[in-house]
Motif scaffolding. Structure first.
Motif: not given
Length: 253
Positions: A98-101, A104-105, A153-155
């Motif tokens: 799951e992708w996130t910041t 948060e990752q 973002a998120h990647q």
């Protein structure tokens, strides 16, 4: 002029995945025998093996965690015993998450991407490149992504893994070029796969507005690029990162 892979043996990792299965079918349609790697989906692996054998090709399935070096060497030995040496390697498998910041990752997600993008490629090279050196021929192909150029973002974990992979491929291309082994990467954009065709259409207008060709690519179009790089028609192309993204990303000089 045609893409003729007759007499060649190709390994596709993650062959039961949405893109992997199309790559495998396409290489078989061009004449190659296939080694089909999978980790969990035994049913799909056997189904795909049957499809390829129905085309008149040989196919063997090999299972294992591709982020482990002993898996790569065991696969090499299993494939060798049935099909002989591998002429074409397609590193397609990747761990999903799951992708996130960045904040948060989880650290484990960064490690999983490093292992499945960078270390998979290293282990496959160690296992399969020596045979290619012996025969002074071979194709080593990695599936990268347009995300490696976008840095959205998120990647971060995915982008970090794929950018690390890019470095390995460029260096490897220089190290094995004298043996007439080519090392290249195909970088898909957001691709339409079998899963998309069997579900309700997605909301992709925002994405396609940024694409010069104004559409998402098809899995077959990605597989076509892989088949080209696997063939003799690409004999003087190495060290390349080739987006198949409708122009959504364009490497500059």
């Amino acid at each position: 002029m045609q893409l003729d892979l007759s007499g060649k043996t190709a390994l596709v990792t993650g062959a039961t995945g949405q893109l992997g299965r199309v790559i495998a079918r396409t290489l078989a349609a061009c004449g190659a025998n296939l080694a089909l790697h999978y980790i969990n989906n035994d049913t799909k692996a056997r189904e795909l093996q049957g499809e390829i054998e129905a085309l008149g090709r040989q196919a063997v399935i090999v299972q294992g965690d591709i982020t482990k070096q002993d898996t790569a060497f065991r696969m090499r030995d299993e494939i060798q015993s049935v099909l002989g040496g591998v002429d074409i390697v397609v590193a397609n498998a990747v761990i999903q998450y799951e992708w996130t910041t960045v904040l948060e990752q989880s650290p484990e997600d960064y490690l999983s991407q490093f292992e499945s993008c960078v270390m998979q490629s290293v282990y496959l090279a160690k296992a399969f490149i020596p045979h290619m050196q012996n025969i002074r021929a071979g194709r080593f192909i990695g599936i990268n992504t347009e995300c490696a150029m976008q840095n959205f973002a998120h990647q971060s974990a995915y982008t970090a893994g794929k950018r690390g992979m890019d470095g390995v491929y460029r260096v490897l291309a220089k190290e094995v070029g004298e043996y007439q082994i080519t090392v290249n990467q195909v970088a898909p954009g957001w691709t339409i796969s079998e899963r998309d065709r069997s579900s309700e259409p997605g909301h992709d207008e925002a994405y396609t507005r940024t694409v010069p060709l104004k559409r998402r690519g098809e899995d077959q179009e990605i597989a076509n690029a892989v088949a080209f790089l696997a063939s003799d028609l690409s004999s003087f192309i190495t060290g390349a990162y080739i987006p198949v993204s409708g122009g959504n990303v364009m490497p500059a000089i």
